[in-house]
Design an enzyme around this catalytic site. Structure first.
Site, PDB file in Angstrom:
ATOM      1  N   ASP A 217       2.427  18.884  13.514  1.00 29.52           N
ATOM      2  CA  ASP A 217       2.586  17.844  12.533  1.00 29.52           C
ATOM      3  C   ASP A 217       2.240  18.674  11.084  1.00 29.52           C
ATOM      4  O   ASP A 217       1.308  19.508  11.217  1.00 29.52           O
ATOM      5  CB  ASP A 217       1.448  16.863  13.125  1.00 29.52           C
ATOM      6  CG  ASP A 217       1.693  15.550  11.708  1.00 29.52           C
ATOM      7  OD1 ASP A 217       2.034  14.577  12.269  1.00 29.52           O
ATOM      8  OD2 ASP A 217       1.322  15.519  10.815  1.00 29.52           O
TER       9      ASP A 217
ATOM     10  N   ASP B  21      -6.260   5.538   4.159  1.00 32.39           N
ATOM     11  CA  ASP B  21      -4.821   5.697   4.433  1.00 32.39           C
ATOM     12  C   ASP B  21      -4.369   5.273   5.817  1.00 32.39           C
ATOM     13  O   ASP B  21      -3.558   5.885   6.543  1.00 32.39           O
ATOM     14  CB  ASP B  21      -4.430   7.249   4.315  1.00 32.39           C
ATOM     15  CG  ASP B  21      -4.195   7.533   2.870  1.00 32.39           C
ATOM     16  OD1 ASP B  21      -4.879   6.663   1.956  1.00 32.39           O
ATOM     17  OD2 ASP B  21      -3.707   8.566   2.275  1.00 32.39           O
TER      18      ASP B  21
ATOM     19  N   ASP C  15       0.975  -1.132   0.022  1.00 31.49           N
ATOM     20  CA  ASP C  15      -0.288  -0.084  -0.031  1.00 31.49           C
ATOM     21  C   ASP C  15       0.973   1.282   0.007  1.00 31.49           C
ATOM     22  O   ASP C  15       1.455   1.616   0.960  1.00 31.49           O
ATOM     23  CB  ASP C  15      -1.143   0.118   1.209  1.00 31.49           C
ATOM     24  CG  ASP C  15      -1.758   1.381   1.288  1.00 31.49           C
ATOM     25  OD1 ASP C  15      -2.727   1.570   2.099  1.00 31.49           O
ATOM     26  OD2 ASP C  15      -1.631   2.054   0.398  1.00 31.49           O
TER      27      ASP C  15
ATOM     28  N   TYR D 258       8.712  10.824   8.930  1.00 34.97           N
ATOM     29  CA  TYR D 258       8.987   9.731   7.949  1.00 34.97           C
ATOM     30  C   TYR D 258      10.409   9.722   7.473  1.00 34.97           C
ATOM     31  O   TYR D 258      10.765   8.801   6.999  1.00 34.97           O
ATOM     32  CB  TYR D 258       8.070   9.662   6.955  1.00 34.97           C
ATOM     33  CG  TYR D 258       6.302   9.697   7.732  1.00 34.97           C
ATOM     34  CD1 TYR D 258       5.608  10.666   7.825  1.00 34.97           C
ATOM     35  CD2 TYR D 258       6.076   8.524   8.296  1.00 34.97           C
ATOM     36  CE1 TYR D 258       4.471  10.948   8.327  1.00 34.97           C
ATOM     37  CE2 TYR D 258       4.841   8.525   9.121  1.00 34.97           C
ATOM     38  CZ  TYR D 258       4.020   9.718   9.100  1.00 34.97           C
ATOM     39  OH  TYR D 258       2.804   9.782   9.692  1.00 34.97           O
TER      40      TYR D 258
ATOM     41  N   HIS E 115       0.632  17.476   8.870  1.00 34.81           N
ATOM     42  CA  HIS E 115      -0.959  17.043   8.436  1.00 34.81           C
ATOM     43  C   HIS E 115      -1.905  17.543   9.223  1.00 34.81           C
ATOM     44  O   HIS E 115      -1.584  17.991  10.310  1.00 34.81           O
ATOM     45  CB  HIS E 115      -1.265  15.692   8.438  1.00 34.81           C
ATOM     46  CG  HIS E 115      -0.336  14.920   7.457  1.00 34.81           C
ATOM     47  ND1 HIS E 115       1.006  14.412   7.640  1.00 34.81           N
ATOM     48  CD2 HIS E 115      -0.401  14.566   6.093  1.00 34.81           C
ATOM     49  CE1 HIS E 115       1.563  13.719   6.715  1.00 34.81           C
ATOM     50  NE2 HIS E 115       0.807  13.942   5.746  1.00 34.81           N
TER      51      HIS E 115
ATOM     52  N   ASP F  76       7.128  15.448  10.604  1.00 31.74           N
ATOM     53  CA  ASP F  76       7.110  15.400   9.164  1.00 31.74           C
ATOM     54  C   ASP F  76       6.980  16.955   8.901  1.00 31.74           C
ATOM     55  O   ASP F  76       7.031  17.243   7.452  1.00 31.74           O
ATOM     56  CB  ASP F  76       5.860  14.755   8.614  1.00 31.74           C
ATOM     57  CG  ASP F  76       4.430  14.875   9.384  1.00 31.74           C
ATOM     58  OD1 ASP F  76       3.415  13.997   9.211  1.00 31.74           O
ATOM     59  OD2 ASP F  76       4.549  15.868  10.189  1.00 31.74           O
TER      60      ASP F  76
ATOM     61  N   HIS G 257      -5.431  11.946  13.468  1.00 33.12           N
ATOM     62  CA  HIS G 257      -6.603  11.953  12.492  1.00 33.12           C
ATOM     63  C   HIS G 257      -7.559  10.912  12.770  1.00 33.12           C
ATOM     64  O   HIS G 257      -8.656  10.719  12.159  1.00 33.12           O
ATOM     65  CB  HIS G 257      -5.822  11.334  11.199  1.00 33.12           C
ATOM     66  CG  HIS G 257      -4.760  11.867  10.568  1.00 33.12           C
ATOM     67  ND1 HIS G 257      -4.680  13.337  10.076  1.00 33.12           N
ATOM     68  CD2 HIS G 257      -3.411  11.790  10.424  1.00 33.12           C
ATOM     69  CE1 HIS G 257      -3.778  13.738   9.689  1.00 33.12           C
ATOM     70  NE2 HIS G 257      -3.075  12.991   9.733  1.00 33.12           N
TER      71      HIS G 257
END
Ligand SMILES: CC(O)(O)NCCCCN
Ligand SMILES: [Zn+2]
Length: 658
Positions: A172, A92, A20, A305, A174, A265, A135
């Site tokens: 973060d 995701d 994935d 990451y 995101h 990230d 999330h």
């Protein structure tokens, strides 16, 4: 009080079991490289190791639905096919037979962190966890997240400790939509997030991630979204948002506890973020939050990451939690145009909710939301998933070693003043450099020669910070500057608190930047390096004063990047203890903590409180402040307008950039 570190290798024991592309970056190595870096840099051993525990059902149900929890409970017994099938209903994210166990440990780690901070077993701490959390939603896993660790910890802190106001800072890259959904109607939780957005074309491509999602009903104003509409954001962009949005609002909110959704990230080299801020920035972001809530700060890992920048950023964060001096941030450039647009939009969207933003400019002319629609249409046209053009590997210098000088704080005090413990007396005559003593001509020369010696030892990194009671702070300030400025590398930031004449010649050579907060108009020397901040009610008005600290002093300090900070308390300044301590704490952002505080001899009452902050204790929280008065807000805005041509970090709107 110490710093907690919560980590258990059990949380490395799950991984992606099938192909994935969206999930392959979320690997067990993220946790191992972070922990191993803390061990290798002798940081783990300085922390108080706190064991993990599983979050209980009822704790998980503080945020998630029974249906969702029951469904996740079944995953340990699923076949590979069932796991794939189960995963398809979410976005995701991936499941694994051991991920439920790890998700309970991740959430439980955040709760352990809250417990040891709220019971004052430690001052602050970090939880190194996976799966991340910000999330995940009431009934959904999402974005590598299973349970919302920080949202659960927030509800837990309110329920178990009666915490009234919680600030969540999400750095973060995101948007933590799961956290936003949890608290958007809750005025007791201020959620701040910046995130890569690119006009709604970057994952998770949510309309509600934009700056105009300010919260709902009673929660209006308590949700702050800062969308980054371009990649490549640098430390300057991040610091601008902290100085001109987050810190003023956070201090006005006056939280009892601060939680950080610490995703790294947002650091340079990350494949998701594609930003350019170097790992040292996290030392500063952490430090700027450490004087809120009396220092009660819980940092919980989210994303990150690039294994190199992740490990370096985690070390920068933990080393700051431990109280070590900060690294200097080299050549800050000032915010880019896109960042200024976002900054202006966020400030204007929140103008009506926060008195510190009352005078913020309105939306930029080309309201960037129209760009959002246009770009989203274009994006829809180009075939999805085209590889990013620039795949060149980012390189950056390893962050410099941050070591603590042997003496954290030294003082030059009259014999009758008791020296606070922890603070070394600089006074035994053998300490004093005879050459300096001879140069000084002044009735107070004994004290002054000791002050100069103190400064010399700070330059040699033998001493980190210092405090001196002198008979005339202006003379002492002048002597220090004269002693230092011949050396071309020296740049001194002088923050004068209170009225009194600052000798104009010391700002002539550009080696000295003076910012003076006072309550009477001084004739404007109209020099780039002398900045009088005239506050109607002077230093006694907490909100006006702090507004000048965030809106002027911090940005100027970061841009000037001094190697010494002089904090001068002018006679009868009227500044109150707590504000003085906040300023002392915040100024340690600069010059690797080399702050020299100069006070008049009769201010011996402030020696203790000042020294405790110089020794790394958090400044006490300011009372829940009344709005800064309008004239003072005006003064700071007008000054910013006038000065931003020379000082880019003062900018808050996109019009001004040429
Ligand atoms: C924790 C997190 O925010 O780093 N997760 C990012 C998921 C990205 C999916 N495309
Ligand atoms: Zn992330």
């Amino acid at each position: 009080m110490g710093t907690a570190l919560i980590y258990d290798e059990e949380m490395t024991k799950y991984k992606l079991l099938w192909v994935d592309p969206a999930c392959k970056i979320e690997t067990p190595e993220r946790l191992t490289v972070s922990y191993e870096a803390l061990v290798r840099n002798a940081l783990a051993e300085r922390c108080i190791s706190v064991p993990v525990r599983e979050a209980t059902n009822s704790e998980i149900l503080l945020v998630h639905s029974e249906e969702y929890l029951e469904a996740v409970k079944k995953t340990p017994y699923m076949t590979l096919e069932d796991l794939k099938e189960f995963t398809l209903q979410y976005g995701d994210v991936y499941f694994h037979p051991n991920i439920y166990h790890c998700a309970k440990l991740a959430a439980g780690s955040a709760l352990q962190l809250v417990d040891c901070v709220m019971t004052e077993r430690v001052r602050n701490g970090m939880a190194l966890v996976r799966p991340p959390g910000h999330h995940s939603q009431h009934s959904a896993a999402n974005g590598f997240c299973v349970f919302n660790n920080v949202a659960i910890a927030t509800r837990y802190a309110k329920q178990k400790y009666g915490v009234k106001r919680v600030l969540i800072v999400d750095w973060d890259i995101h948007h933590g939509q799961g956290v936003q959904y949890c608290f958007e109607d809750d005025p007791s939780v201020l959620y701040f997030s910046w995130h890569r957005y690119e006009h709604q074309t970057f994952w998770p491509q949510l309309r509600e991630s934009d700056y105009d999602s300010v919260g709902k009903e009673k929660g209006a104003g308590f949700n702050i979204n800062v969308p980054w509409n371009q990649v490549g954001m640098e430390s300057s962009d991040y610091l601008s948002v902290f100085c001109h949005v987050l810190l003023p609002v956070a201090y006005e909110f006056c939280p009892d506890l601060v939680l950080v959704c610490a995703g790294f990230d947002s650091a340079i080299g990350d494949p998701e973020g594609k930003m350019c801020a170097t790992p040292e920035i996290f030392a500063h972001l952490t430090h700027l939050l450490m004087n809120l809530a009396g220092g009660k700060l819980c940092v919980v890992l989210e994303g990150g990451y690039n294994l190199t920048s992740l490990a370096q950023s985690v070390c920068q964060t933990v080393q700051t939690l431990l109280g070590d001096p900060l690294p200097r941030l080299a050549n800050l450039s000032g915010p880019c145009r896109s960042a200024l647009e976002s900054l202006q939009c966020v400030r204007s969207a929140h103008r009506q909710y926060w008195s510190c933003l009352k005078h913020a400019a309105s939306l930029p002319p080309a309201d960037i939301s129209t760009k959002r629609i246009k770009l989203a249409e274009e994006e829809a046209k180009t075939e999805v998933g085209e590889e990013e053009k620039s795949t060149e590997e980012k390189v950056w210098p390893e962050p410099p070693k941050r070591f603590s000088p042997p003496v954290r704080c030294a003082s030059v005090l009259p014999d009758d003043v008791t020296r606070p413990d922890g603070c070394k007396r600089l006074g035994a005559d053998q300490d004093v450099n005879p050459l300096t003593a001879s140069k000084l001509k002044d009735d107070d020369c004994d004290t002054l020669s000791r002050v100069i010696t103190l400064v010399e030892k700070m330059e040699q990194n033998e001493i980190c910070s210092g405090l001196a009671l002198v008979c005339d702070v202006t003379v002492a300030m002048t002597q220090v500057v004269q002693h230092l400025t011949p050396d071309p590398v020296n740049r001194v930031l002088i923050v004068c608190v209170g009225n009194g004449k600052v000798p104009s010649h010391i700002t002539r050579d550009g080696k000295t930047l003076v910012v003076q907060i006072n309550s009477e108009e001084t004739e404007d020397q109209n020099s780039k390096y002398y900045i009088p901040v005239f506050l109607k009610k002077g230093c006694s008005d907490t909100s006006g004063f702090m507004h000048a600290v965030f809106g002027l002093i911090l940005p100027l300090g970061y841009e000037y990047d001094p190697n010494l900070v002089l904090l001068v308390r002018m006679p009868d300044s009227g500044v109150c203890d707590a504000v003085w301590q906040q300023l002392t704490g915040l100024l340690q952002s600069f010059a690797k903590g080399h702050t020299l505080v100069l006070m008049q001899e009769n201010e011996k009452a402030f020696v203790g409180p000042t020294t405790s902050v110089l020794l790394g204790d958090p400044a006490p929280p300011l009372e829940n402040r009344q709005a800064p008065n309008t004239e003072d807000l005006n003064v700071v805005e007008r000054l910013r307008d006038r000065l931003q041509v020379n000082w880019n970090l003062l900018q808050t709107t996109s019009e001004c950039t040429g």
